[in-house]
Write a protein that holds these residues in place. Sequence first.
Motif, PDB file in Angstrom:
ATOM      1  N   TYR A 421       0.838  -1.204   0.000  1.00  0.00           N
ATOM      2  CA  TYR A 421       0.000   0.000   0.000  1.00  0.00           C
ATOM      3  C   TYR A 421       0.874   1.255   0.000  1.00  0.00           C
ATOM      4  O   TYR A 421       0.628   2.201  -0.760  1.00  0.00           O
ATOM      5  CB  TYR A 421      -0.919  -0.011   1.220  1.00  0.00           C
ATOM      6  CG  TYR A 421      -1.912   1.129   1.253  1.00  0.00           C
ATOM      7  CD1 TYR A 421      -3.158   1.000   0.674  1.00  0.00           C
ATOM      8  CD2 TYR A 421      -1.595   2.343   1.862  1.00  0.00           C
ATOM      9  CE1 TYR A 421      -4.077   2.040   0.702  1.00  0.00           C
ATOM     10  CE2 TYR A 421      -2.497   3.392   1.887  1.00  0.00           C
ATOM     11  CZ  TYR A 421      -3.741   3.231   1.309  1.00  0.00           C
ATOM     12  OH  TYR A 421      -4.636   4.270   1.329  1.00  0.00           O
ATOM     13  N   LEU A 422       1.905   1.246   0.824  1.00  0.00           N
ATOM     14  CA  LEU A 422       2.783   2.409   0.914  1.00  0.00           C
ATOM     15  C   LEU A 422       3.524   2.635  -0.397  1.00  0.00           C
ATOM     16  O   LEU A 422       3.732   3.784  -0.812  1.00  0.00           O
ATOM     17  CB  LEU A 422       3.774   2.224   2.062  1.00  0.00           C
ATOM     18  CG  LEU A 422       3.150   2.210   3.469  1.00  0.00           C
ATOM     19  CD1 LEU A 422       4.213   1.880   4.510  1.00  0.00           C
ATOM     20  CD2 LEU A 422       2.498   3.545   3.793  1.00  0.00           C
ATOM     21  N   ARG A 423       3.942   1.539  -1.058  1.00  0.00           N
ATOM     22  CA  ARG A 423       4.658   1.707  -2.327  1.00  0.00           C
ATOM     23  C   ARG A 423       3.731   2.253  -3.406  1.00  0.00           C
ATOM     24  O   ARG A 423       4.122   3.141  -4.183  1.00  0.00           O
ATOM     25  CB  ARG A 423       5.254   0.359  -2.748  1.00  0.00           C
ATOM     26  CG  ARG A 423       6.025   0.411  -4.075  1.00  0.00           C
ATOM     27  CD  ARG A 423       7.136   1.460  -4.040  1.00  0.00           C
ATOM     28  NE  ARG A 423       8.182   1.124  -3.101  1.00  0.00           N
ATOM     29  CZ  ARG A 423       9.352   0.592  -3.427  1.00  0.00           C
ATOM     30  NH1 ARG A 423       9.623   0.348  -4.698  1.00  0.00           N
ATOM     31  NH2 ARG A 423      10.253   0.342  -2.503  1.00  0.00           N
ATOM     32  N   ILE A 424       2.501   1.746  -3.488  1.00  0.00           N
ATOM     33  CA  ILE A 424       1.553   2.270  -4.473  1.00  0.00           C
ATOM     34  C   ILE A 424       1.235   3.726  -4.174  1.00  0.00           C
ATOM     35  O   ILE A 424       1.158   4.573  -5.087  1.00  0.00           O
ATOM     36  CB  ILE A 424       0.269   1.417  -4.493  1.00  0.00           C
ATOM     37  CG1 ILE A 424       0.588   0.009  -4.989  1.00  0.00           C
ATOM     38  CG2 ILE A 424      -0.795   2.057  -5.382  1.00  0.00           C
ATOM     39  CD1 ILE A 424      -0.580  -0.951  -4.930  1.00  0.00           C
ATOM     40  N   GLU A 425       1.068   4.050  -2.892  1.00  0.00           N
ATOM     41  CA  GLU A 425       0.805   5.434  -2.496  1.00  0.00           C
ATOM     42  C   GLU A 425       1.956   6.333  -2.926  1.00  0.00           C
ATOM     43  O   GLU A 425       1.752   7.459  -3.398  1.00  0.00           O
ATOM     44  CB  GLU A 425       0.609   5.496  -0.985  1.00  0.00           C
ATOM     45  CG  GLU A 425       0.158   6.863  -0.477  1.00  0.00           C
ATOM     46  CD  GLU A 425      -0.110   6.834   1.017  1.00  0.00           C
ATOM     47  OE1 GLU A 425      -1.160   7.337   1.429  1.00  0.00           O
ATOM     48  OE2 GLU A 425       0.739   6.311   1.763  1.00  0.00           O
ATOM     49  N   GLN A 426       3.170   5.822  -2.812  1.00  0.00           N
ATOM     50  CA  GLN A 426       4.352   6.603  -3.222  1.00  0.00           C
ATOM     51  C   GLN A 426       4.334   6.839  -4.728  1.00  0.00           C
ATOM     52  O   GLN A 426       4.624   7.952  -5.200  1.00  0.00           O
ATOM     53  CB  GLN A 426       5.611   5.833  -2.824  1.00  0.00           C
ATOM     54  CG  GLN A 426       6.905   6.532  -3.195  1.00  0.00           C
ATOM     55  CD  GLN A 426       8.113   5.661  -2.904  1.00  0.00           C
ATOM     56  OE1 GLN A 426       8.064   4.445  -3.014  1.00  0.00           O
ATOM     57  NE2 GLN A 426       9.210   6.274  -2.525  1.00  0.00           N
ATOM     58  N   VAL A 427       3.989   5.820  -5.506  1.00  0.00           N
ATOM     59  CA  VAL A 427       3.915   5.962  -6.966  1.00  0.00           C
ATOM     60  C   VAL A 427       2.861   7.006  -7.345  1.00  0.00           C
ATOM     61  O   VAL A 427       3.107   7.903  -8.168  1.00  0.00           O
ATOM     62  CB  VAL A 427       3.581   4.606  -7.620  1.00  0.00           C
ATOM     63  CG1 VAL A 427       3.249   4.781  -9.109  1.00  0.00           C
ATOM     64  CG2 VAL A 427       4.743   3.636  -7.450  1.00  0.00           C
ATOM     65  N   VAL A 428       1.687   6.897  -6.739  1.00  0.00           N
ATOM     66  CA  VAL A 428       0.592   7.830  -7.045  1.00  0.00           C
ATOM     67  C   VAL A 428       0.996   9.258  -6.690  1.00  0.00           C
ATOM     68  O   VAL A 428       0.786  10.200  -7.473  1.00  0.00           O
ATOM     69  CB  VAL A 428      -0.684   7.424  -6.279  1.00  0.00           C
ATOM     70  CG1 VAL A 428      -1.761   8.494  -6.423  1.00  0.00           C
ATOM     71  CG2 VAL A 428      -1.202   6.077  -6.776  1.00  0.00           C
ATOM     72  N   GLN A 429       1.599   9.440  -5.528  1.00  0.00           N
ATOM     73  CA  GLN A 429       1.967  10.783  -5.092  1.00  0.00           C
ATOM     74  C   GLN A 429       3.035  11.394  -5.978  1.00  0.00           C
ATOM     75  O   GLN A 429       2.995  12.590  -6.273  1.00  0.00           O
ATOM     76  CB  GLN A 429       2.444  10.748  -3.631  1.00  0.00           C
ATOM     77  CG  GLN A 429       2.384  12.105  -2.946  1.00  0.00           C
ATOM     78  CD  GLN A 429       0.983  12.702  -2.958  1.00  0.00           C
ATOM     79  OE1 GLN A 429       0.024  12.056  -2.558  1.00  0.00           O
ATOM     80  NE2 GLN A 429       0.862  13.941  -3.440  1.00  0.00           N
ATOM     81  N   ARG A 430       3.984  10.561  -6.433  1.00  0.00           N
ATOM     82  CA  ARG A 430       5.012  11.092  -7.338  1.00  0.00           C
ATOM     83  C   ARG A 430       4.400  11.561  -8.649  1.00  0.00           C
ATOM     84  O   ARG A 430       4.789  12.593  -9.197  1.00  0.00           O
ATOM     85  CB  ARG A 430       6.074  10.020  -7.596  1.00  0.00           C
ATOM     86  CG  ARG A 430       7.133   9.913  -6.497  1.00  0.00           C
ATOM     87  CD  ARG A 430       8.341   9.145  -6.973  1.00  0.00           C
ATOM     88  NE  ARG A 430       8.991   9.793  -8.098  1.00  0.00           N
ATOM     89  CZ  ARG A 430       9.963   9.230  -8.818  1.00  0.00           C
ATOM     90  NH1 ARG A 430      10.370   7.994  -8.521  1.00  0.00           N
ATOM     91  NH2 ARG A 430      10.517   9.874  -9.826  1.00  0.00           N
ATOM     92  N   LEU A 431       3.438  10.811  -9.160  1.00  0.00           N
ATOM     93  CA  LEU A 431       2.776  11.235 -10.400  1.00  0.00           C
ATOM     94  C   LEU A 431       2.024  12.535 -10.198  1.00  0.00           C
ATOM     95  O   LEU A 431       2.084  13.444 -11.042  1.00  0.00           O
ATOM     96  CB  LEU A 431       1.832  10.137 -10.886  1.00  0.00           C
ATOM     97  CG  LEU A 431       2.475   8.957 -11.606  1.00  0.00           C
ATOM     98  CD1 LEU A 431       1.457   7.860 -11.867  1.00  0.00           C
ATOM     99  CD2 LEU A 431       3.113   9.407 -12.923  1.00  0.00           C
ATOM    100  N   ILE A 441       8.398   9.949 -16.920  1.00  0.00           N
ATOM    101  CA  ILE A 441       8.295   9.471 -15.538  1.00  0.00           C
ATOM    102  C   ILE A 441       7.623   8.092 -15.470  1.00  0.00           C
ATOM    103  O   ILE A 441       7.877   7.312 -14.545  1.00  0.00           O
ATOM    104  CB  ILE A 441       7.525  10.480 -14.671  1.00  0.00           C
ATOM    105  CG1 ILE A 441       7.645  10.117 -13.185  1.00  0.00           C
ATOM    106  CG2 ILE A 441       6.058  10.567 -15.093  1.00  0.00           C
ATOM    107  CD1 ILE A 441       7.062  11.153 -12.250  1.00  0.00           C
ATOM    108  N   PHE A 442       6.801   7.752 -16.459  1.00  0.00           N
ATOM    109  CA  PHE A 442       6.065   6.482 -16.398  1.00  0.00           C
ATOM    110  C   PHE A 442       6.971   5.260 -16.531  1.00  0.00           C
ATOM    111  O   PHE A 442       6.872   4.328 -15.723  1.00  0.00           O
ATOM    112  CB  PHE A 442       4.943   6.464 -17.432  1.00  0.00           C
ATOM    113  CG  PHE A 442       3.769   7.289 -17.024  1.00  0.00           C
ATOM    114  CD1 PHE A 442       2.803   6.772 -16.180  1.00  0.00           C
ATOM    115  CD2 PHE A 442       3.628   8.596 -17.469  1.00  0.00           C
ATOM    116  CE1 PHE A 442       1.704   7.541 -15.781  1.00  0.00           C
ATOM    117  CE2 PHE A 442       2.546   9.369 -17.081  1.00  0.00           C
ATOM    118  CZ  PHE A 442       1.587   8.842 -16.233  1.00  0.00           C
TER     119      PHE A 442
END
Length: 716
Positions: A421-431, A441-442
């Motif tokens: 969850y934290l890793r996906i949240e990090q990906v979403v926030q970076r985008l 970036i993708f």
Amino acid sequence: MHNDGKVVPIKKAHATPSPLARLPVVLLQVRDKAVQQLQQGLQDLFDNADDTLFEMADKSRNTLDHHIFFEAMRDLRLKRKNFERVFLEQLFEAFASLGQAGRGELQLVPVVSYDAPPGSSRDDLEKAVALEAMLGRVRHRDGLALGQLTARLSALLGNRLDERENPLGPALLCEFFLRAGRSLGVEIRVKLIMLKLFEKYVLSDADQLYGEANQLLVATGVLPDLEAVPSRRLEARATRKHPREEPLPATDQPVDENGQEAFAALQELLTAVRGSVAPTLEASAEPLPISTRDLLRLLSHLQQYVPEPEAEDDFDLRNQLEQLLTRVSVKSGKSRVVEDADEDVINLIALLFEFILNDRAVPDAFKALIGRLQIPMLKVALLDKSFLSRAGHPARRLLNEIAVAAMGSSPHDDYQRDPLYLRIEQVVQRLLNEFIEDPAIFPELLAEFSAFTADERRRSELLEQHTREAEAGRVRTEAARQRVADVLNRRLLGKVLPRPVVQFLQQAWSQVLLLASLKHGEQSVQWQAALRTMDELIWSVSLQPDTEAGRHLLEQLPGLLKALRDGLSSAAFDPFSTREFFLRLQALHVQAPEGIEELIEVHEPFVLSAASPDPVIDLPSNDPDLLKAQELKVGSWVVFQADATSTLRCKLTAIMAPANTYIFTSRTGLKVLEKSAGQLALAFKRGTLHSLDDGPLFERALAAVVNKLRQLNRGK
């Protein structure tokens, strides 16, 4: 409270108020500040313990070590919260004891001594050596700061404390850790690994622990003249916890020549929903199309206001765009509208995410995260139409990878500690933070996330293999139990025998037979010898003393008794627990059968099973739900609805013969469920079991949207 090592007296208060009430406020602040850091250290410890034990299991050279480390991982996961709770309770008790210093009667408080007493086991010696070395390193590195903290605590309390009585000293912190770990059923190698991790993630930051405590005490005037100890390792620790990440080089994105053609085909279907994004103005306002570039700027503005996953309000992209267009139109005096092609993209992405946010395969907690990707994905589609037609597009693959990784996550309360969850949240926030118009970036995020999921997948596959092997062993054991029961029943049913002999054969000798079957097989010398000894025992208590065989029985008894004792010894039976049986057997051999008081007729079949069998569910072979259960393939994901509020997502990992038992594991590879085909069929009938479609999310969403648009166009 358990006392290890020596004890020293400190005075206990007579008054009834809580010991915490007597502590100076600054001491409570010191405690609470320390608790924050220690909690974080323990969290880091447990997060990394999983990785460490996994690597040890992966490198182990034999099945036993492999099993030990995997069982330790399971034990730590189950008992982690209790471990942390006990550790902090010990810390709070130690601070409360400080409040009783210098008052009334004596109280014995443990002072840890890690010198192993004479006669200690090898494990205790190893642990003592490891602890002494740990304490030595902390004292060598942070002894000055620790000494100042102990001196300030002594001055504050008006009672001289020993370093070993300091609740934040390494000795008591290690003691708290050992006490919290008593519930863990792990062997010495695992305990030593845990101690090393405790040193690495908790004691290694002792300088910060003591530095902040000293600063709080100095601020309230406690021995302010002591020379401050510089924190020598803050920068090194920051580098360790937050290493600089080098961005991956941007990859060239091949142009999909069919992108425009595929989009044109979609546009014909999208005319049915065109007109849903427009400013709210009077019809007389002059329409003025907004360029794609300006639309991207508006979307980048909206991107900064995408609500957090915890927000209760839904984020309606088209509604938000309408509001922005209305504001822009009012300022310009013209009706700023989106061009048809851009509106088609907006509607298509909105419909795709509508499907995604209603898809059963995506866990609810992750839907909010994935929903935040709507604007970045819309911007990609506006910039590059091949996003809609090319399965290998990095943005499309990233969305699919996130969905596949999240699919196996069952609901729980503490997502903020779930690495995925934290890793996906990090990906979403970076985008949301970084993606303006450069799509480079993708591929960068895709490479990072794919590496993360590959590691997670490898870990779960190893655990799944361990689960399959454990289940195969269980099936073999259960089959051997059944064969042993059959052997005993063939020999005992219908016979009249002394009760002690029947009980001995069913309770003790059955285990000798079971061990011989599992270790050596039923064609082995050991198995045949165990059968022969059992037959001889039954024969010996059935003889008439006035027969020829009966008269020679005493000559044969020593060999029979030795065979019985050897068999029990091979099965690790305690000789003292079987002594009474041999005494009674001796008495039986000198009595005529009719003189034996405890003769019984064996008429109940003996069952040697670890668990009661599941009730048989009788369904016709052509029952549609039974066929549906039988069609489940290894690797299929399902969701069980245990009750109105509890669901379990799991993967079919094995189907174990001969009973065709279905074994399901969690995302991490641990067994969570075991069902028969009939039980699965009943769950399908009741609607408490659903199969999950693990196909690529974007492709499934696109197919569903196209089908929906075709239906809308047919209805016109």
